[in-house]
Write a protein that holds these residues in place. Structure first.
Motif, PDB file in Angstrom:
ATOM      1  N   MET A 142      38.316  39.000  49.035  1.00  0.00           N
ATOM      2  CA  MET A 142      39.477  40.217  49.887  1.00  0.00           C
ATOM      3  C   MET A 142      39.164  41.514  49.508  1.00  0.00           C
ATOM      4  SD  MET A 142      42.132  39.109  51.424  1.00  0.00           S
ATOM      5  CE  MET A 142      43.060  40.217  52.487  1.00  0.00           C
ATOM      6  N   SER A 143      38.693  41.935  48.524  1.00  0.00           N
ATOM      7  CA  SER A 143      38.576  43.308  48.120  1.00  0.00           C
ATOM      8  C   SER A 143      37.280  44.023  48.939  1.00  0.00           C
ATOM      9  CB  SER A 143      38.104  43.463  46.580  1.00  0.00           C
ATOM     10  OG  SER A 143      36.713  42.791  46.364  1.00  0.00           O
ATOM     11  N   LYS A 150      38.907  45.647  52.732  1.00  0.00           N
ATOM     12  CA  LYS A 150      40.235  46.239  52.977  1.00  0.00           C
ATOM     13  C   LYS A 150      40.356  47.167  54.081  1.00  0.00           C
ATOM     14  CE  LYS A 150      40.829  46.324  47.954  1.00  0.00           C
ATOM     15  NZ  LYS A 150      41.111  47.161  46.726  1.00  0.00           N
ATOM     16  N   THR A 151      41.364  47.096  54.483  1.00  0.00           N
ATOM     17  CA  THR A 151      41.880  48.041  55.544  1.00  0.00           C
ATOM     18  C   THR A 151      41.958  49.535  55.233  1.00  0.00           C
ATOM     19  OG1 THR A 151      43.314  46.091  56.407  1.00  0.00           O
ATOM     20  CG2 THR A 151      43.607  48.441  57.081  1.00  0.00           C
ATOM     21  N   ASN A 156      47.308  44.007  59.324  1.00  0.00           N
ATOM     22  CA  ASN A 156      46.349  43.498  58.260  1.00  0.00           C
ATOM     23  C   ASN A 156      46.596  43.908  56.853  1.00  0.00           C
ATOM     24  OD1 ASN A 156      44.608  42.482  60.430  1.00  0.00           O
ATOM     25  ND2 ASN A 156      43.262  44.597  60.437  1.00  0.00           N
ATOM     26  N   LEU A 157      47.180  45.108  56.732  1.00  0.00           N
ATOM     27  CA  LEU A 157      47.615  45.380  55.226  1.00  0.00           C
ATOM     28  C   LEU A 157      49.027  44.517  54.847  1.00  0.00           C
ATOM     29  CD1 LEU A 157      47.361  49.235  55.410  1.00  0.00           C
ATOM     30  CD2 LEU A 157      46.323  47.679  53.659  1.00  0.00           C
ATOM     31  N   ASP A 194      49.173  41.387  55.568  1.00  0.00           N
ATOM     32  CA  ASP A 194      48.160  40.048  54.977  1.00  0.00           C
ATOM     33  C   ASP A 194      47.673  40.274  53.718  1.00  0.00           C
ATOM     34  OD1 ASP A 194      48.854  38.972  57.606  1.00  0.00           O
ATOM     35  OD2 ASP A 194      46.954  39.240  58.536  1.00  0.00           O
ATOM     36  N   GLU A 195      47.100  41.701  53.420  1.00  0.00           N
ATOM     37  CA  GLU A 195      46.627  41.847  52.361  1.00  0.00           C
ATOM     38  C   GLU A 195      47.400  41.864  51.170  1.00  0.00           C
ATOM     39  OE1 GLU A 195      43.562  45.330  50.488  1.00  0.00           O
ATOM     40  OE2 GLU A 195      43.766  45.130  52.731  1.00  0.00           O
ATOM     41  N   THR A 222      47.246  39.072  48.001  1.00  0.00           N
ATOM     42  CA  THR A 222      46.834  39.445  46.750  1.00  0.00           C
ATOM     43  C   THR A 222      47.682  39.383  45.484  1.00  0.00           C
ATOM     44  OG1 THR A 222      47.360  41.658  47.327  1.00  0.00           O
ATOM     45  CG2 THR A 222      44.889  40.976  47.749  1.00  0.00           C
ATOM     46  N   GLU A 257      45.646  44.418  42.702  1.00  0.00           N
ATOM     47  CA  GLU A 257      45.186  44.455  44.048  1.00  0.00           C
ATOM     48  C   GLU A 257      46.147  44.497  44.958  1.00  0.00           C
ATOM     49  OE1 GLU A 257      41.523  42.164  45.594  1.00  0.00           O
ATOM     50  OE2 GLU A 257      42.244  40.950  43.908  1.00  0.00           O
ATOM     51  N   ARG A 258      47.292  43.821  44.608  1.00  0.00           N
ATOM     52  CA  ARG A 258      48.591  43.913  45.717  1.00  0.00           C
ATOM     53  C   ARG A 258      49.174  45.270  45.389  1.00  0.00           C
ATOM     54  NH1 ARG A 258      52.911  39.169  45.006  1.00  0.00           N
ATOM     55  NH2 ARG A 258      51.441  38.483  46.612  1.00  0.00           N
ATOM     56  N   ALA A 308      46.972  47.595  47.908  1.00  0.00           N
ATOM     57  CA  ALA A 308      47.375  47.299  49.225  1.00  0.00           C
ATOM     58  C   ALA A 308      48.897  47.673  49.630  1.00  0.00           C
ATOM     59  CB  ALA A 308      47.287  45.666  49.489  1.00  0.00           C
TER      60      ALA A 308
END
Length: 196
Positions: free
Chosen positions: A1-2, A5-6, A32-33, A35-36, A40, A44-45, A48
């Motif tokens: 995922m990293s 990134k958006t 997208n963000l 979703d991210e 996560t 990471e969360r 995001a």
């Protein structure tokens, strides 16, 4: 995922010559963000979510400074359309404010995030239907490009956090971290709209 990134707000280096295309792309980045953030955990969360908050703040501030004033003046029923969008923005900002008080690992975080996502998606659909479509129909390419340039200028000066209960760009800017923030943003928008 990293790796996927958006981008952060303001990282978008696209040469925008159509305000509607720019705003639609931002709506995609916001989705997208979300979703991210949902996919996560841990740091990471948190990262995001910070990027999501920043993009929401700059997107809404840019709309408040550029799109809404244009819509009020130029679209049929523009005043009513803008007032409805501002009410939606207020609800989303209130949810976002509640989220801001929670750690992203808090069990209350995800239910609040899902509520925010629903509010933001409904708001985006309404913007796309009632503002963006009419802007594109009633505006020539030169004006679409000027509005896109003004959005980029507003984003460069936007606050990093939206403030609930403040549904005007001027008030949102005044609550930013620097007292001169509002004046600099207005100047940047005016300069961009004048073509200087």
């Amino acid at each position: 995922m990293s790796e996927l990134k958006t981008p952060h707000a303001g990282d978008d280096k696209a040469e925008d010559d159509d305000v509607v295309a720019l705003l639609m792309r931002q709506h995609g980045d916001i989705r997208n963000l979300f979703d991210e953030v949902e996919a996560t955990k841990g740091e990471e969360r948190r990262d995001a979510f910070r990027r999501l908050v920043r993009l929401l703040a700059v997107h809404e501030t840019a709309e408040e400074e550029v799109v809404h004033p244009f819509a009020r003046k130029r679209l049929p029923g523009g005043e009513r359309v803008v007032e409805e969008r501002l009410a939606e923005e207020k609800a989303a900002k209130e949810t976002l404010s509640a989220l801001d008080d929670l750690d992203t690992d808090d069990p209350k975080f995800m239910p609040q995030l899902l509520k925010l996502r629903k509010d933001v998606q409904e708001h985006a659909r309404a913007e796309e239907r009632y503002e963006f479509t009419h802007i594109r129909r009633s505006t020539d390419t030169t004006e679409l490009a000027a509005l896109a340039k003004a959005i980029k200028a507003a984003e460069a000066m936007a606050p990093t956090r939206p403030h609930p209960g403040v549904e005007s760009g001027a008030k949102n800017m005044a609550l930013g971290p620097v007292a001169a923030f509002m004046d600099r943003t207005k100047d940047a928008v005016r300069k961009a709209l004048s073509g200087d």
